[in-house]
Design an enzyme around this catalytic site. Structure first.
Site, PDB file in Angstrom:
ATOM      1  N   GLU A  65     -48.717 -28.115  15.396  1.00 30.64           N
ATOM      2  CA  GLU A  65     -48.176 -26.709  15.679  1.00 30.64           C
ATOM      3  C   GLU A  65     -49.472 -25.736  15.540  1.00 30.64           C
ATOM      4  OE1 GLU A  65     -44.407 -28.380  14.205  1.00 30.64           O
ATOM      5  OE2 GLU A  65     -46.359 -28.329  13.828  1.00 30.64           O
ATOM      6  N   GLU A  87     -40.364 -32.976  11.904  1.00 30.40           N
ATOM      7  CA  GLU A  87     -39.307 -32.198  11.126  1.00 30.40           C
ATOM      8  C   GLU A  87     -37.870 -32.684  11.144  1.00 30.40           C
ATOM      9  OE1 GLU A  87     -41.065 -27.681  11.224  1.00 30.40           O
ATOM     10  OE2 GLU A  87     -40.507 -28.625  13.081  1.00 30.40           O
ATOM     11  N   GLY A 144     -41.693 -30.743  15.757  1.00 31.74           N
ATOM     12  CA  GLY A 144     -40.067 -30.934  15.655  1.00 31.74           C
ATOM     13  C   GLY A 144     -39.648 -32.395  15.392  1.00 31.74           C
ATOM     14  N   ALA A 196     -40.923 -30.143  19.712  1.00 32.67           N
ATOM     15  CA  ALA A 196     -40.030 -29.319  20.317  1.00 32.67           C
ATOM     16  C   ALA A 196     -40.550 -29.211  21.701  1.00 32.67           C
ATOM     17  CB  ALA A 196     -40.039 -27.852  19.844  1.00 32.67           C
TER      18      ALA A 196
END
Length: 257
Positions: free
Chosen positions: A131, A111, A108, A66
């Site tokens: 993370e 994911e 991300g 992200a």
């Protein structure tokens, strides 16, 4: 539609290809990129000429995570009301989505790849959920999808100790479908997409739905969904064409209805 952070094309009959295109940020998943990605996927999903979709990045990075610069000052309320990186991929898009992954697929990015239906990986691919180094945890499905894919113990190590998986490890643990050389991994993903796109779109859609019910729910719920979709298939023109073609020993001509 004009996009700024993705590139969209149809490289083969029945196949829609979306390239994440933020090279200066290793395809970090900012809000604008995710909105554009969802818009492009939705457009392909509505297009009757498209039977399968492929999402890819660059050779260096599928998506390195992200956009932390965007997230660092985001207040709680805004995060709560926003869309997650991989929200709704499983059931919102009826057509199969293949992630073609090379280089970094972290946070991300990992994911996003897992939210797709299949993953074709380059030998250079690296998967991880780092993370924990930021004092947070995965928020786009990582704790759920990764655990289902590789098991609890390994998922714990990946997310608590920042272990990274190589492409070969990801293949061994069942996270990806296949691994190919960097020069051909995208070609392999497109070949797989073309194969799927050549099938009855009705049968593909019903099958994808049934598999996702197995993945997301209980065995009883999955069996019920499979039986329902099986009966629905018998009401389609493609069922009649497929069985007739089999009896007549010829290739079926799908009508996708």
């Amino acid at each position: 539609m004009t996009y700024e952070m993705i590139l969209v094309e149809t490289p083969a009959e029945g196949v829609g290809l979306i390239r994440l295109n933020r090279p200066q940020a290793l395809n970090a998943l900012c809000n604008q990129l995710m909105r554009e990605l969802h818009d492009a996927l939705a457009a392909f999903d509505r297009d009757p000429t498209i039977g399968c979709m492929v999402v890819t990045g660059s050779e260096k990075a599928f998506a390195a995570g992200a956009d932390i610069k965007e997230m660092v000052n985001t207040p709680f309320g805004e995060m709560l009301m926003g869309d997650s990186v991989s929200d709704n991929f499983v059931f919102n898009y009826h057509k199969p989505i293949i992630a073609a992954v090379s280089g970094f697929a972290l946070g991300g990015g990992c994911e996003l790849a897992m939210a797709c239906d299949m993953i074709v990986a380059s030998e250079t691919a690296v998967f991880g959920q780092p993370e924990i180094n930021l004092g947070i945890l995965p928020g786009g499905g990582g704790t759920q999808r990764l655990t289902r894919a590789v098991g609890k113990a390994l998922a714990m190590e990946i997310m608590l100790a920042d272990r990274r998986l190589t492409a070969e490890e990801a293949l061994r643990y069942g996270l990806v479908n296949r691994v190919a050389a960097p020069e051909v991994y995208l070609d392999e993903a497109l070949k797989l997409a073309s194969k799927i796109a050549s099938m009855s779109q009705v049968a593909v859609r019903l099958t994808k739905d049934a598999i996702n019910r197995a993945y997301e729910g209980t065995l009883a719920e999955g069996i019920a969904a499979e039986k329902r979709n099986f009966f629905i298939a018998f009401a389609t023109e493609d069922k009649q064409e497929g069985m007739t073609a089999f009896v007549e020993k010829r290739k079926p001509i799908w009508k996708h209805r």
